[in-house]
Write an enzyme that holds these catalytic residues in place. Structure first.
Site, short mmCIF file in Angstrom:
data_model
loop_
_atom_site.label_atom_id
_atom_site.label_comp_id
_atom_site.label_asym_id
_atom_site.label_seq_id
_atom_site.Cartn_x
_atom_site.Cartn_y
_atom_site.Cartn_z
N SER A 171 70.09 -24.99 60.92
CA SER A 171 70.80 -24.24 59.89
C SER A 171 71.66 -25.22 59.08
O SER A 171 71.15 -26.22 58.60
CB SER A 171 71.64 -23.13 60.53
N THR A 172 72.95 -24.95 58.97
CA THR A 172 73.83 -25.77 58.13
C THR A 172 73.79 -27.24 58.56
O THR A 172 74.00 -27.56 59.73
CB THR A 172 75.27 -25.25 58.22
N ASP A 227 71.98 -18.09 66.21
CA ASP A 227 70.53 -17.95 66.06
C ASP A 227 69.82 -19.13 66.73
O ASP A 227 70.19 -20.28 66.54
CB ASP A 227 70.15 -17.88 64.58
N HIS A 237 67.30 -22.39 58.18
CA HIS A 237 68.05 -21.45 57.34
C HIS A 237 68.35 -22.15 56.02
O HIS A 237 69.00 -23.20 56.01
CB HIS A 237 69.36 -21.05 58.01
N MET A 296 75.66 -22.96 62.17
CA MET A 296 76.69 -22.02 62.60
C MET A 296 76.04 -20.80 63.24
O MET A 296 74.87 -20.51 63.05
CB MET A 296 77.55 -21.59 61.40
#
Length: 341
Positions: free
Chosen positions: A163-164, A282, A190, A279
């Site tokens: 993700s991030t 998930d 993501h 973050m």
């Protein structure tokens, strides 16, 4: 108060951004730059918490400005891309390679609804990214020897979730995979809506093996990387990719948990699961299910994560066989897939 520097050659864009961000209550625009050279100078002088950077600017573009800022006064940088065409998206991901943390598309200046949704997402992204400590890694740690349970095992699926801060981390792994890599690679990242195609294209340029956007019904092959599209869920069903118009899981479409859970029952023993920076939670439950079904699992360590959220959640569930610095993960993958531990 989050202190923001805006870099964009459009006075209209800067005005709209400034007014909207200053109205948020917890943000303040402390500087504006009309080109990359000004952005680099102001970043050093003002020490903002985050820079919002356009790519195409006069005098010095966003790529060069990102590089200059990260060399002299490192700070989280969020790239705003004017369009989703291949050229602009490629430039945006090149900026990530040079140190930017994330990328978003600009909204239409004519649509009020479009702008409202954009600014809601922008404020959320700024609040997250502005607190990230930008870290430079100088030495490449060596991956430790692999456990006996992995030695001599046969793995043919590499499943990666991020993700991030993930695009650069994913790139470091994918570009290390050699021609003839003997596994099918799946990446669930993501990313802002519409950017998955550009992400796949960028990785393909950096990689020694083909990278493509996943399509429903496609049968994966060894030595190829498939990227999950945005705004849908991706699963592996009876050996074929399926893209489903299902609801978000953990507020994510695509969700890492959804994909990991789809391969765990039948493909767990064949899989190496990797959960990278991001973050939230998930991927943690899905990685745990993979591990329970015989997968070997790797989680990125706190020191090298932009956001130690998903990896921390996975560790708390006991889902990690190894916790490694991002620089050590490619070597660990190489050892597993070459059966040389």
């Amino acid at each position: 108060m989050i202190r923001i520097l805006i870099a964009d050659d459009s006075l209209l864009v800067r005005t709209i951004l400034r007014d909207s961000l200053n109205a948020a209550g917890d943000m303040m625009v402390v500087g504006e730059a009309g080109n990359g050279a000004e952005a680099a100078q102001l970043a050093e002088a003002l020490k903002p918490d985050i820079v919002i950077m356009d790519i195409l600017m006069p005098v010095m573009g966003g790529l060069e400005a990102t590089e200059a800022i990260m060399a002299k006064s490192p700070v989280p940088i969020l790239i705003l891309s004017s369009t989703l065409d291949d050229k602009d998206v490629k430039l945006a991901f090149t900026a990530i390679k040079r140190g930017a943390l994330d990328v978003m598309g600009k909204p239409s200046l004519n649509g009020a609804a479009s702008q409202e949704g954009f600014f809601s997402r922008l404020l959320e992204r700024i609040r997250l990214l502005s607190h990230i400590k930008v870290i430079h890694h100088i030495q490449r740690p060596k991956a430790p020897g692999l456990p006996a349970s992995v030695k001599g095992s046969s793995r043919n699926i590499l499943a990666i979730g991020a993700s991030t801060g993930g695009p650069k981390a994913v790139m470091s792994i994918v570009k290390s995979l050699p021609p003839g890599f003997r596994g099918s690679v799946f990446v669930v990242q993501h990313i802002s809506s519409g950017f998955a195609k550009g992400f796949a294209h960028w990785l393909n340029l950096e990689s020694q093996i083909p990278v493509r956007l996943a399509e429903s019904g496609y049968i994966p092959v060894s030595g190829e990387v498939l990227i999950a599209p945005t705004d849908c869920q991706m699963i592996l069903d009876k050996g074929a990719v399926r893209l489903l118009d299902d609801p978000a899981v953990n507020s994510c479409r695509p969700s890492i948990d959804v994909f990991f859970n789809s391969i765990a029952p039948d493909k767990g023993m064949d899989t190496v699961g990797v959960l990278l920076t991001g973050m939230g939670r998930d991927g943690a439950q899905g990685l745990s299910k993979l591990k329970a079904n015989g997968a070997f699992t790797i989680v990125q360590d706190e020191k090298s994560c932009a956001v130690f959220g998903m990896p921390k959640a996975a560790i708390a569930l006991g889902a990690a066989d190894e916790i490694l610095n991002i620089d050590a993960i490619p070597d660990a993958i190489s050892r597993i897939f070459s059966n040389t531990a």
